[in-house]
Design an enzyme around this catalytic site. Structure first.
Site, PDB file in Angstrom:
ATOM      1  N   HIS A  14       0.872  -1.173   0.000  1.00  0.00           N
ATOM      2  CA  HIS A  14       0.000   0.000   0.000  1.00  0.00           C
ATOM      3  C   HIS A  14       0.913   1.229   0.000  1.00  0.00           C
ATOM      4  CE1 HIS A  14      -2.864  -2.789   2.150  1.00  0.00           C
ATOM      5  NE2 HIS A  14      -3.721  -2.195   1.339  1.00  0.00           N
ATOM      6  N   GLU A  20     -10.738  -6.688  -4.804  1.00  0.00           N
ATOM      7  CA  GLU A  20     -10.656  -7.674  -3.726  1.00  0.00           C
ATOM      8  C   GLU A  20     -11.939  -7.623  -2.881  1.00  0.00           C
ATOM      9  OE1 GLU A  20      -8.072  -8.195   0.333  1.00  0.00           O
ATOM     10  OE2 GLU A  20      -6.994  -7.693  -1.513  1.00  0.00           O
ATOM     11  N   GLU A  24      -9.379 -13.156  -1.504  1.00  0.00           N
ATOM     12  CA  GLU A  24      -8.715 -13.391  -0.219  1.00  0.00           C
ATOM     13  C   GLU A  24      -9.492 -14.448   0.555  1.00  0.00           C
ATOM     14  OE1 GLU A  24      -7.911 -11.228   4.028  1.00  0.00           O
ATOM     15  OE2 GLU A  24      -7.281 -10.146   2.224  1.00  0.00           O
ATOM     16  N   HIS A  44     -11.556 -13.309   3.605  1.00  0.00           N
ATOM     17  CA  HIS A  44     -12.726 -12.537   3.211  1.00  0.00           C
ATOM     18  C   HIS A  44     -13.832 -13.448   2.704  1.00  0.00           C
ATOM     19  CE1 HIS A  44     -10.187  -8.627   2.455  1.00  0.00           C
ATOM     20  NE2 HIS A  44     -10.141  -9.066   3.701  1.00  0.00           N
ATOM     21  N   ASP A  85      -5.053 -13.574  -2.411  1.00  0.00           N
ATOM     22  CA  ASP A  85      -4.453 -13.184  -1.135  1.00  0.00           C
ATOM     23  C   ASP A  85      -4.521 -14.402  -0.226  1.00  0.00           C
ATOM     24  OD1 ASP A  85      -3.732 -10.663  -1.811  1.00  0.00           O
ATOM     25  OD2 ASP A  85      -4.917  -9.643  -0.297  1.00  0.00           O
ATOM     26  N   ASP A 117     -11.374 -10.797  10.796  1.00  0.00           N
ATOM     27  CA  ASP A 117     -10.353 -10.951   9.766  1.00  0.00           C
ATOM     28  C   ASP A 117      -8.990 -11.104  10.429  1.00  0.00           C
ATOM     29  OD1 ASP A 117      -9.316 -11.085   7.251  1.00  0.00           O
ATOM     30  OD2 ASP A 117      -9.544  -8.969   6.784  1.00  0.00           O
ATOM     31  N   ASP A 174      -6.339 -12.885   9.426  1.00  0.00           N
ATOM     32  CA  ASP A 174      -5.200 -12.875   8.485  1.00  0.00           C
ATOM     33  C   ASP A 174      -4.065 -13.790   8.928  1.00  0.00           C
ATOM     34  OD1 ASP A 174      -6.301 -11.078   6.654  1.00  0.00           O
ATOM     35  OD2 ASP A 174      -5.629  -9.337   7.789  1.00  0.00           O
ATOM     36  N   ASP A 222      -1.100 -12.194   2.229  1.00  0.00           N
ATOM     37  CA  ASP A 222      -1.745 -11.141   3.025  1.00  0.00           C
ATOM     38  C   ASP A 222      -2.014 -11.722   4.409  1.00  0.00           C
ATOM     39  OD1 ASP A 222      -3.035  -8.953   3.986  1.00  0.00           O
ATOM     40  OD2 ASP A 222      -4.730  -9.047   2.614  1.00  0.00           O
TER      41      ASP A 222
END
Length: 435
Positions: free
Chosen positions: A101, A232, A268, A271, A296, A307, A309, A338
């Site tokens: 990012h 995404e 992802e 997600h 992801d 989330d 991750d 990710d």
């Protein structure tokens, strides 16, 4: 140049019998599977935000992770040093790509112009390091969700001033992604949604979202960026309802606004599960409609429900994922981790072990998927299950030659259908032969 991970050398492939946590057991980048090397199939990327900006915070507490290269400032100098850290880590790990990012690699300034200047300084360093190491940019993106200005969204914000700011930020992020040779550019609508319908004009916001994406696609062509534009999906968190809810919703949205040829899907795993699906569900539906562009790679924790991750170490999950990827002939963009180490995993070594474990899990998934495809049993079973559509009334229906009247006439002559088992457990036992 200082060494930030002393005592850790280049991560090597040692094979399945190795007990070394700092070695690959299954990921051998030069191993040929299904006609291509693992490196080509998997196209692994390390994400900048979790790996080099993650501090171990969660909704209930501040960060626990303190890295020795951080000086506690948000200065360009600190950001440049962090960039050196990132490329040392990735060189030692051996992944071919990275992702970022804009606000993760460069500090946000007091003005848009200052933010652009800061980003330019970091992009210059990244170009040098990419050239020196051979590591490439998988994709870039803009953070349009962290700054308070985006509390009501970015491209869907009711204030046109905020939308314009978001456009300027994306414009710059696309330019630097092109400059670094990125293979894609991702849009994640972190706050593109609503908390309450009472104060929301949903149709107008969706129209603005589509117009914003159209402007991005137009600018991509204007600057000569040949990479893939990706969306995404995510259903919730931080907003109660996000417009890019899941892969099917995004595809329907893109088709509604005539954008389906401009964008693909970046799925992802965490997600997908937050939307009530499995990882492979969103992969499959995206792939079947020719829109699966990138992944992801992470997973959530069903007992937590947000989330999280986490690194995906579930070989059954990665097998099903790589079966989709192999069935479509590969991944147009790549597989980005990710994912972040747990709040309790504070050692530098943990960063390597987490990525090694994730890369090995997907490598095992690739090997398993290739076996499934080579042996052909699963595909044969599925084909047989739908064989009634290969001829006769089924084929006529698929070809559009049989409507309700023809189908009724056929049933009146054929009588009651026989019960045919779906044999789900048999399929599950078959899958377990491979994993």
């Amino acid at each position: 140049m200082a060494e930030f991970f002393p005592g850790i050398g280049k991560i090597k492939y040692e094979g399945p019998d190795s007990k070394n946590f700092l070695a690959f057991k299954y990921y051998d980048e030069n191993k040929v599977v299904g006609g291509k090397t693992m490196k080509d199939w998997l196209k692994f990327s390390v994400c900048y935000w979790h790996t080099f900006r993650g501090v171990g915070s969660d909704p209930f507490g501040p960060g626990t992770i303190k890295r020795p290269w951080e000086d506690g400032t948000n200065s360009v100098e600190n950001a440049l040093r962090r960039m050196d850290v990132a490329f040392e880590f990735m060189t030692k790990l051996g992944n071919p790509y990275w992702c970022f990012h804009d606000r993760d690699i460069a500090p946000e300034g007091a003005s848009l112009a200052e933010s652009h200047k800061n980003l330019d300084a970091l992009i210059a360093r990244a170009k040098e390091l990419q050239k020196a190491t051979g590591i490439k940019l998988l994709w870039g993106t803009a953070n349009l969700f962290s700054n308070p200005r985006f509390m009501n969204g970015a491209s869907t914000n009711p204030d046109a001033h905020v939308l314009a700011y978001a456009a300027a930020q994306v414009k710059k992020a696309m330019e630097v992604t092109l400059e670094l040779g990125g293979e894609g550019y991702v849009f994640w609508g972190g706050r593109e949604g609503y908390m309450s319908l009472l104060n929301t004009d949903m149709k107008r916001e969706l129209d603005h979202f589509a117009r914003f994406l159209r402007a991005a696609a137009d600018y991509k062509k204007e600057i000569g960026f040949k990479g893939t534009l990706l969306i995404e999906p995510k259903p919730k968190e931080p907003t109660k309802h996000q417009y890019d809810f899941d892969a099917a919703t995004v595809m329907g949205f893109l088709r509604t606004y005539g954008l389906e040829k401009e964008y693909q899907i970046n799925v992802e795993a965490n997600h997908a599960t937050l939307a009530g699906h499995t990882f492979e569900h969103d992969l499959e539906i995206s792939s079947r409609y020719g829109m699966l562009g990138s992944i992801d790679a992470n997973t959530g924790d069903a007992q937590l429900g947000w989330d999280t991750d986490q690194f995906n170490m579930d070989v059954k999950s990665t097998t099903l994922a790589m079966l989709v990827v192999m069935n479509q002939g590969g991944m147009p963009v790549g597989i980005n981790f990710d994912a972040k180490v747990r709040r309790e995993s504070t050692d530098l070594e943990d960063l390597f072990i987490a990525h090694i474990g994730g890369m090995d899990a997907f490598a095992r998934g690739l090997i398993n998927a290739d076996r499934i495809r080579q042996e052909g049993t699963l595909g044969d079973w599925v084909k047989k299950r739908y064989s009634s559509y290969d001829s006769g009334i089924g084929a006529d229906f698929e070809a559009g030659k049989a409507g309700f009247k023809e189908l009724e006439k056929w049933v009146l002559a054929a009588g009651e259908p026989k019960q045919i088992s779906g044999q789900q457990e048999k399929y599950e036992v078959l899958l377990n032969r491979y994993v």
